[in-house]
Enzyme design. Sequence first.
Site, mmCIF file in Angstrom:
data_model
loop_
_atom_site.group_PDB
_atom_site.id
_atom_site.type_symbol
_atom_site.label_atom_id
_atom_site.label_comp_id
_atom_site.label_asym_id
_atom_site.label_seq_id
_atom_site.Cartn_x
_atom_site.Cartn_y
_atom_site.Cartn_z
ATOM 1 N N LYS A 56 7.747 8.445 10.958
ATOM 2 C CA LYS A 56 6.310 8.445 11.270
ATOM 3 C C LYS A 56 6.033 7.385 12.352
ATOM 4 O O LYS A 56 5.309 7.624 13.304
ATOM 5 C CB LYS A 56 5.535 8.150 9.974
ATOM 6 N N ASP A 57 6.644 6.199 12.190
ATOM 7 C CA ASP A 57 6.537 5.147 13.207
ATOM 8 C C ASP A 57 7.724 5.307 14.153
ATOM 9 O O ASP A 57 8.646 4.490 14.166
ATOM 10 C CB ASP A 57 6.524 3.771 12.546
ATOM 11 N N ALA A 68 0.866 -1.192 0.000
ATOM 12 C CA ALA A 68 0.000 0.000 0.000
ATOM 13 C C ALA A 68 0.901 1.240 0.000
ATOM 14 O O ALA A 68 0.773 2.129 0.841
ATOM 15 C CB ALA A 68 -0.958 -0.013 1.190
ATOM 16 N N GLN A 125 8.538 2.512 16.643
ATOM 17 C CA GLN A 125 9.050 1.347 15.904
ATOM 18 C C GLN A 125 10.516 1.575 15.524
ATOM 19 O O GLN A 125 11.355 0.678 15.647
ATOM 20 C CB GLN A 125 8.201 1.120 14.650
ATOM 21 N N SER A 174 -0.012 7.792 5.565
ATOM 22 C CA SER A 174 -0.118 6.438 6.100
ATOM 23 C C SER A 174 -0.944 5.616 5.121
ATOM 24 O O SER A 174 -1.859 6.149 4.478
ATOM 25 C CB SER A 174 -0.825 6.487 7.457
ATOM 26 N N SER A 175 -0.620 4.332 5.032
ATOM 27 C CA SER A 175 -1.380 3.460 4.129
ATOM 28 C C SER A 175 -2.845 3.405 4.540
ATOM 29 O O SER A 175 -3.731 3.160 3.725
ATOM 30 C CB SER A 175 -0.799 2.051 4.147
ATOM 31 N N ARG A 176 -3.119 3.648 5.834
ATOM 32 C CA ARG A 176 -4.496 3.548 6.325
ATOM 33 C C ARG A 176 -5.334 4.787 5.973
ATOM 34 O O ARG A 176 -6.550 4.770 6.116
ATOM 35 C CB ARG A 176 -4.509 3.366 7.840
ATOM 36 N N GLY A 197 5.347 8.530 1.247
ATOM 37 C CA GLY A 197 6.237 8.308 2.395
ATOM 38 C C GLY A 197 7.211 7.179 2.069
ATOM 39 O O GLY A 197 8.421 7.280 2.322
ATOM 40 N N HIS A 198 6.691 6.094 1.468
ATOM 41 C CA HIS A 198 7.571 4.985 1.082
ATOM 42 C C HIS A 198 8.521 5.434 -0.033
ATOM 43 O O HIS A 198 9.699 5.067 -0.042
ATOM 44 C CB HIS A 198 6.746 3.788 0.587
HETATM 45 O O1 PAF Z 1 6.470 -0.167 9.167
HETATM 46 C C1 PAF Z 1 6.048 -1.173 8.566
HETATM 47 O O2 PAF Z 1 5.531 -1.090 7.443
HETATM 48 C C2 PAF Z 1 6.152 -2.533 9.234
HETATM 49 O O3 PAF Z 1 5.966 -2.434 10.601
HETATM 50 C C3 PAF Z 1 7.454 -3.270 8.898
HETATM 51 C C4 PAF Z 1 8.659 -2.541 9.448
HETATM 52 C C5 PAF Z 1 7.591 -3.431 7.391
HETATM 53 C C6 PAF Z 1 7.436 -4.666 9.517
HETATM 54 O O4 PAF Z 1 6.382 -5.433 9.032
#
Ligand code: PAF
Length: 281
Positions: free
Chosen positions: A150-151, A32, A154, A186-188, A36-37
């Site tokens: 953004k995360d 998705a 994480q 965000s993908s969401r 950002g990606h």
């Molecule tokens: O940030 C994400 O898209 C996911 O948490 C990741 C790092 C690809 C792990 O599934």
Amino acid sequence: MVIIHAAPELGEFLQNLRLGGRRIGFVPTMGALHDGHASLIRCAKRETDVVVLSIFVNPTQFNETADFTNYPKTTDADLNLARSEKVDVVFSPQVADVYGDEMRTEPTDYGSLTAAFEGESRPGHFDGVVSVVRRLFNIVRPDVAFFGEKDLQQLAVIRHLAKLEFPELEIFGCSLIRDDDGLALSSRNTRIPRDQRSHALELHKALLEVAEASKSSGSLQAAIDRNLTRLQRNEHIELEYFAAVDSKNFAVLQSEETSNQSFAIVAAVVAGVRLIDNCRL
Ligand code: PAF
């Protein structure tokens, strides 16, 4: 662009490049893909010689089945974006390619880093994230891996994982990207109805006000309290958390003093969609 599904095939392909002295950059994603990606991929293209993009919706990091089921899947568009950003290799495995016969996660305890905020709101989430990222790192064996700010929590968790288990690996944090109206990409976001978007934007507004207070002579704690109350009172927002933290360990800031590691963070559900966002203080 090469598309590879099986881990051994990817290993062999990358080993030849590695022997030729090429630095491998890795951008793990759940598909998705959005701008950002694309910015992570551009970062990886700048910093390394070969860019591997993984597309794998990891079932073990969703603490709610509905979130996993509803997670957007846009394979053709993802491959088009990857192609247009000149990704070298797309790794698109099945569950068994990543987890083998048993989809098992390892419990992860990095103290407040995995227990607070996202860890508390989404029990088991970081067990799933760390388990899949560990497996992906072992398959891809990158020199540098790229994650979005953004995360933010994480990113801190993965930096800790790398420090403990992949000391040679560099973790590169890339800036959060916003839409023109300020909503963090965000993908969401595609699931937020147009007429509910203004409610989602309240999260960013609250973060900005706190960041403003931290830079001016205003009181940080007073700004947190004011915006916390405002978000809690908004009937369109189901607030999970809103706080000022140290992004290294995700402990709540105890004083008005901030450093370049201090961030305001927020998580909330708007129109049934869970959103997170942050802003440097
Ligand atoms: O940030 C994400 O898209 C996911 O948490 C990741 C790092 C690809 C792990 O599934």
